[in-house]
Design an enzyme around this catalytic site. Structure first.
Site, PDB file in Angstrom:
ATOM      1  CE  LYS A  81     -91.367   6.796 -27.956  1.00 41.58           C
ATOM      2  NZ  LYS A  81     -90.607   5.652 -28.391  1.00 41.58           N
ATOM      3  CB  VAL A 182     -77.668 -10.359 -19.860  1.00 38.18           C
ATOM      4  CG1 VAL A 182     -76.421 -10.341 -20.710  1.00 38.18           C
ATOM      5  CG2 VAL A 182     -77.309 -10.342 -18.376  1.00 38.18           C
ATOM      6  CG  HIS A 184     -87.145  -8.485 -21.800  1.00 41.06           C
ATOM      7  ND1 HIS A 184     -87.237  -7.639 -20.726  1.00 41.06           N
ATOM      8  CD2 HIS A 184     -88.152  -9.373 -21.680  1.00 41.06           C
ATOM      9  CE1 HIS A 184     -88.256  -8.009 -19.981  1.00 41.06           C
ATOM     10  NE2 HIS A 184     -88.833  -9.057 -20.523  1.00 41.06           N
TER      11      HIS A 184
HETATM   12  P1  NAD Z   1     -84.456  -4.884 -20.009  1.00 40.56           P
HETATM   13  O1  NAD Z   1     -84.877  -3.929 -18.956  1.00 40.56           O
HETATM   14  O2  NAD Z   1     -85.158  -6.190 -20.136  1.00 40.56           O
HETATM   15  O3  NAD Z   1     -82.895  -5.197 -19.871  1.00 40.56           O
HETATM   16  C1  NAD Z   1     -81.950  -4.247 -19.509  1.00 40.56           C
HETATM   17  C2  NAD Z   1     -80.958  -4.923 -18.580  1.00 40.56           C
HETATM   18  O4  NAD Z   1     -79.924  -3.993 -18.292  1.00 40.56           O
HETATM   19  C3  NAD Z   1     -81.570  -5.351 -17.246  1.00 40.56           C
HETATM   20  O5  NAD Z   1     -81.241  -6.701 -16.989  1.00 40.56           O
HETATM   21  C4  NAD Z   1     -80.930  -4.393 -16.244  1.00 40.56           C
HETATM   22  O6  NAD Z   1     -80.754  -4.969 -14.983  1.00 40.56           O
HETATM   23  C5  NAD Z   1     -79.605  -4.107 -16.927  1.00 40.56           C
HETATM   24  N1  NAD Z   1     -78.949  -2.879 -16.465  1.00 40.56           N
HETATM   25  C6  NAD Z   1     -79.501  -1.712 -16.081  1.00 40.56           C
HETATM   26  N2  NAD Z   1     -78.547  -0.848 -15.688  1.00 40.56           N
HETATM   27  C7  NAD Z   1     -77.366  -1.461 -15.886  1.00 40.56           C
HETATM   28  C8  NAD Z   1     -76.011  -1.088 -15.692  1.00 40.56           C
HETATM   29  N3  NAD Z   1     -75.678   0.111 -15.218  1.00 40.56           N
HETATM   30  N4  NAD Z   1     -75.045  -1.978 -15.985  1.00 40.56           N
HETATM   31  C9  NAD Z   1     -75.361  -3.197 -16.440  1.00 40.56           C
HETATM   32  N5  NAD Z   1     -76.626  -3.627 -16.647  1.00 40.56           N
HETATM   33  C10 NAD Z   1     -77.613  -2.766 -16.375  1.00 40.56           C
HETATM   34  O7  NAD Z   1     -84.519  -4.057 -21.397  1.00 40.56           O
HETATM   35  P2  NAD Z   1     -84.491  -4.648 -22.857  1.00 40.56           P
HETATM   36  O8  NAD Z   1     -85.870  -4.745 -23.371  1.00 40.56           O
HETATM   37  O9  NAD Z   1     -83.600  -5.834 -22.923  1.00 40.56           O
HETATM   38  O10 NAD Z   1     -83.806  -3.439 -23.641  1.00 40.56           O
HETATM   39  C11 NAD Z   1     -82.419  -3.202 -23.523  1.00 40.56           C
HETATM   40  C12 NAD Z   1     -82.039  -1.955 -24.319  1.00 40.56           C
HETATM   41  O11 NAD Z   1     -82.407  -2.113 -25.692  1.00 40.56           O
HETATM   42  C13 NAD Z   1     -82.748  -0.678 -23.862  1.00 40.56           C
HETATM   43  O12 NAD Z   1     -81.888   0.420 -24.076  1.00 40.56           O
HETATM   44  C14 NAD Z   1     -83.929  -0.574 -24.817  1.00 40.56           C
HETATM   45  O13 NAD Z   1     -84.386   0.763 -24.947  1.00 40.56           O
HETATM   46  C15 NAD Z   1     -83.302  -1.072 -26.093  1.00 40.56           C
HETATM   47  N6  NAD Z   1     -84.255  -1.637 -27.052  1.00 40.56           N
HETATM   48  C16 NAD Z   1     -85.047  -2.686 -26.681  1.00 40.56           C
HETATM   49  C17 NAD Z   1     -85.955  -3.215 -27.607  1.00 40.56           C
HETATM   50  C18 NAD Z   1     -86.821  -4.403 -27.248  1.00 40.56           C
HETATM   51  O14 NAD Z   1     -87.344  -5.042 -28.150  1.00 40.56           O
HETATM   52  N7  NAD Z   1     -86.979  -4.749 -25.976  1.00 40.56           N
HETATM   53  C19 NAD Z   1     -86.054  -2.660 -28.893  1.00 40.56           C
HETATM   54  C20 NAD Z   1     -85.211  -1.586 -29.244  1.00 40.56           C
HETATM   55  C21 NAD Z   1     -84.331  -1.083 -28.312  1.00 40.56           C
END
Ligand code: NAD
Length: 367
Positions: A81, A182, A184
């Site tokens: 990382k 909800v 990505h």
């Molecule tokens: P994102 O930022 O697109 O979505 C996160 C959502 O959570 C947003 O809509 C945000 O408004 C909402 N949010 C933030 N605080 C909140 C709260 N207190 N209560 C309710 N909703 C809240 O992120 P993402 O890419 O969808 O990733 C989501 C999670 O999955 C993260 O923890 C990320 O580290 C993990 N993750 C993502 C991927 C990926 O491919 N994008 C891969 C592995 C892990």
């Protein structure tokens, strides 16, 4: 004399590189935890750390996590990382990321970078101007693009494995799922759940994101406070980390926790054990959300979306292996996941004796 080499997190790392470029303002740390299975792949985080010590702690913790995530996802990759110290909203520039790219290049493929919190596809495209050892670039440039559909698919497969184990059902049809976040991943996860016939209660702090899933998938929206107290079949954290803690776990009224968020357990050992004591089946986060890593890992040998989805389907089997071991040994599932990952690293370390100099991991890439 400093005892840095004895420091808890430092001592099991292979290499830690401090990168300093006063011309561009770059202050970065690249941590390579383990390359037993392959080159260390992991994103580059840009963050305004309170101190350099905090930055070092973070990169060491995150790179170790990547070794486990790659190992459990059956990828031929190690764990690494990087962090860049700075404000991702105000301190970004082309020279900064190109400078970082030169440091990555200097490691000749032992470390491969990607996007992470605070960095974007554009930043990685600057990095790519200086090194081929970068993933997570746009589809247009031969990269893998947005990983979230693959992450969501893998999470869905992991949910199915958990439902089969805990409820004895092969389908999620008729089950109720609480989706926290909800964005990505959460959006695509709701799409799979909807198509399977599950019902969803969703929450988000972003009104636009919430509206999208209530409209597209007939999900019921609730306010962020209290979603974890609702009665349902599955709680799927897909927003923040550390939502499983001393306060929230006693309130849960679900038999299964399975979601995509990273670092769901506030304190791994305590809260993994607490879930076990409450008879809640927990799908370990880094095993169930490995689809994103699987997606970028596919860039190394030339990106193929079909192959990425097919590998993410394997998350079902990975979780079955974890659940089997947890049952057999009567241990929490997070501890079982750790053992499965460590076993793969240990088994493959035996290959060292016959190992040939590592090939350029990005050799097949079209530059
Ligand atoms: P994102 O930022 O697109 O979505 C996160 C959502 O959570 C947003 O809509 C945000 O408004 C909402 N949010 C933030 N605080 C909140 C709260 N207190 N209560 C309710 N909703 C809240 O992120 P993402 O890419 O969808 O990733 C989501 C999670 O999955 C993260 O923890 C990320 O580290 C993990 N993750 C993502 C991927 C990926 O491919 N994008 C891969 C592995 C892990």
């Amino acid at each position: 004399m400093s005892d840095l080499f004895q420091e808890m997190n430092f001592k099991d790392h292979e290499q830690v590189v401090f990168c300093n470029d006063s011309d561009t303002g770059l202050k970065s740390i690249i941590a390579i935890h383990n390359t037993t299975i392959g080159p260390a792949l992991g994103g580059c985080r840009m963050w305004s750390y309170k101190s350099e010590d905090d930055a070092l702690k973070d990169v060491l913790r995150l790179s170790r996590g990547m070794s486990y995530k790659s190992a459990i996802a059956n990828l031929n990759l190690g764990g690494g990382k990087a962090i860049i110290i700075g404000d991702h909203k105000t301190d970004k520039s082309e020279p900064l990321f190109r400078s970082f790219g030169r440091f990555v290049d200097g490691l000749s493929g032992r470390y491969i970078t990607a996007e992470d919190v605070g960095t974007s596809v554009t930043d990685m495209e600057w990095v790519r101007m200086e090194t081929q050892f970068v993933t997570g670039i746009s589809r247009a440039l031969g990269g893998s693009g947005d990983p979230s559909p693959v992450t969501a698919f893998g999470t869905f497969m992991g949910m199915k494995a958990a439902v089969k184990r805990k409820l004895g059902k092969s389908s999620l049809s008729g089950l109720k799922v609480l989706v926290q976040g909800v964005g990505h991943v959460g959006y695509h996860l709701c799409d799979y759940l909807y198509k399977e016939g599950a019902s969803m209660v969703v929450t988000d702090i972003d009104e636009g994101n919430l509206k999208r899933v209530t409209t597209d998938f007939k999900a019921e929206a609730v306010t962020p406070d209290g979603i974890m107290e609702l009665e349902a079949d599955i709680y799927a954290p897909c927003a923040l980390g550390a939502t499983l803690n001393d306060e929230s776990i006693p309130k849960l009224k679900v038999p299964i926790v399975a979601g995509a968020a990273n670092n769901q357990l506030e304190v791994e050992a305590n809260h993994g054990q607490l879930l076990k004591e409450k008879d809640i089946l927990y799908a370990p986060d880094y095993a169930i959300n490995a689809g994103g890593l699987i997606n970028v890992a596919n860039e190394i040998s030339g990106y193929n979306r079909e192959r990425a989805f097919s590998q993410a389907e394997g998350i079902y089997d990975t979780l079955e292996t974890i659940f089997d071991l947890a049952e057999k040994e009567d241990i929490p599932t997070h501890a079982a996941a750790e053992r499965v990952a460590e076993k793969r690293m240990s088994d493959l370390s035996k290959l060292k004796n016959i190992y040939l100099p590592r090939q350029n991991p990005m050799a097949k890439r079209d530059n």
